[in-house]
Enzyme design. Structure first.
Site, PDB file in Angstrom:
ATOM      1  N   ALA A 186       0.824  -1.138   0.001  1.00 29.02           N
ATOM      2  CA  ALA A 186      -0.062   0.015   0.013  1.00 29.02           C
ATOM      3  C   ALA A 186       0.828   1.173  -0.054  1.00 29.02           C
ATOM      4  O   ALA A 186       2.002   1.197   0.256  1.00 29.02           O
ATOM      5  CB  ALA A 186      -1.037   0.087   1.112  1.00 29.02           C
TER       6      ALA A 186
ATOM      7  N   GLY B 116       0.577  -5.387   0.763  1.00 29.69           N
ATOM      8  CA  GLY B 116      -0.533  -5.228  -0.220  1.00 29.69           C
ATOM      9  C   GLY B 116      -0.205  -5.805  -1.748  1.00 29.69           C
ATOM     10  O   GLY B 116      -0.800  -6.374  -2.445  1.00 29.69           O
TER      11      GLY B 116
ATOM     12  N   GLU C 170      -0.506  -9.484  -1.207  1.00 32.12           N
ATOM     13  CA  GLU C 170      -1.977  -9.545  -1.478  1.00 32.12           C
ATOM     14  C   GLU C 170      -2.370  -9.486  -2.984  1.00 32.12           C
ATOM     15  O   GLU C 170      -3.275 -10.454  -3.330  1.00 32.12           O
ATOM     16  CB  GLU C 170      -2.769  -8.665  -0.475  1.00 32.12           C
ATOM     17  CG  GLU C 170      -2.620  -9.038   1.004  1.00 32.12           C
ATOM     18  CD  GLU C 170      -2.989  -7.764   1.883  1.00 32.12           C
ATOM     19  OE1 GLU C 170      -3.755  -8.429   2.989  1.00 32.12           O
ATOM     20  OE2 GLU C 170      -2.643  -6.605   1.640  1.00 32.12           O
TER      21      GLU C 170
ATOM     22  N   GLU D 156       3.284  -6.022   7.793  1.00 31.92           N
ATOM     23  CA  GLU D 156       2.103  -5.073   8.384  1.00 31.92           C
ATOM     24  C   GLU D 156       2.480  -4.972   9.784  1.00 31.92           C
ATOM     25  O   GLU D 156       2.337  -3.966  10.417  1.00 31.92           O
ATOM     26  CB  GLU D 156       0.770  -5.333   7.850  1.00 31.92           C
ATOM     27  CG  GLU D 156       0.640  -5.216   6.502  1.00 31.92           C
ATOM     28  CD  GLU D 156       0.551  -6.228   5.816  1.00 31.92           C
ATOM     29  OE1 GLU D 156       0.119  -6.312   4.284  1.00 31.92           O
ATOM     30  OE2 GLU D 156       1.167  -7.223   5.853  1.00 31.92           O
TER      31      GLU D 156
END
Length: 260
Positions: free
Chosen positions: A65, A109, A112, A132
């Site tokens: 992210a 992310g 992911e 994270e």
């Protein structure tokens, strides 16, 4: 006008999306996510495209992210806008197979995002991780849900709770990655696979993808029932008849798919 964060290309029946924020290691900004989803929808609606490749650049696949954007979100803002939900929803809506080609890092992310793809090919230099925990948060785009399904509870817990990364070879051994290849070969190998998939009947490919994906959601009994219904449905397609006729022809011939 701002510079695009992705590069879109075609190779015969394969649509190619390359993440292109090299200075930010392809971090998932709101702009990148929107452009990525627009490209996926475009390929989904293009009958000349039978499969999709998603990849990064020479610096890596995706660092996760956009931390600057994320740092400005409060709980209320993140909750009200369902932060990152549009990314999951967008991938769920794509019926065509997506092959992820991972060079370098796929973290947070980015890991992911890789797991949203249907098949993963990785370069030998690729690394995967969910760091994270080191930022005071947890995976929020499917990491806690998809990783356990891909590599099992113990390995998923270890990655998520320690923030440690795994290599491409470790990812392959764990079942996260389908193939690991030298960096200079991985994209061409993935393109060859995507072209092969795209050469088959589009509705049959989509039904096969749906059946496999539902296996993660349904128990065995309901999953078998779902598979059976899709299997029977193929009998009504023109491509089913063509496939059998081509196989039974003397001499046997290549099937000519009409995607109907």
């Amino acid at each position: 006008m701002s510079e695009s964060t992705i590069i879109v290309e075609h190779s015969e029946r394969v649509g190619i999306i390359k993440l292109s924020r090299p200075r930010a290691y392809n971090a998932l900004s709101g702009t990148l996510i929107n452009e990525l989803l627009d490209a996926l929808r475009s390929f989904e609606n293009d009958p000349s495209v039978g499969a999709i490749i998603l990849t990064g650049n020479e610096k890596g696949f995706c660092a996760g992210a956009d931390i600057k954007e994320q740092s400005e979100l409060s709980f209320v803002n993140a909750y009200n806008q369902d932060y990152l939900k549009n990314l999951n929803d967008g991938f769920f809506a794509i019926h065509k197979p997506i092959i992820g080609v991972i060079n370098g890092i796929a973290l947070g992310g980015g890991c992911e995002l890789a797991m949203m793809c249907d098949i993963l090919y990785a370069a030998e230099t690729a690394t995967f991780g969910q760091p994270e925990i080191t930022l005071g948060t947890i995976p929020g785009a499917g990491g806690t849900q998809r990783l356990i399904r891909a590599i099992g509870k113990s390995k998923a817990m270890h990655m998520i709770l320690t923030g440690e990364m795994i290599s491409a070879k470790e990812a392959e051994a764990a079942g996260l990655v389908a193939k690991v290849l030298p960096t200079e070969q991985v994209f061409s190998a993935a393109l060859k696979t995507a072209s092969k998939i795209a050469s088959f009947s589009a509705p049959i490919v989509a039904m096969a993808k749906e059946a496999v994906n539902e296996a993660e959601e349904l128990g065995l009994k309901n999953g078998l029932r779902f598979e059976s219904r899709l299997y029977h449905a193929t009998f009504g397609l023109e491509d089913h008849a063509e496939g059998f006729q081509a196989f039974l022809a003397k001499p046997k011939r290549a099937a000519q798919w009409t995607h109907k």
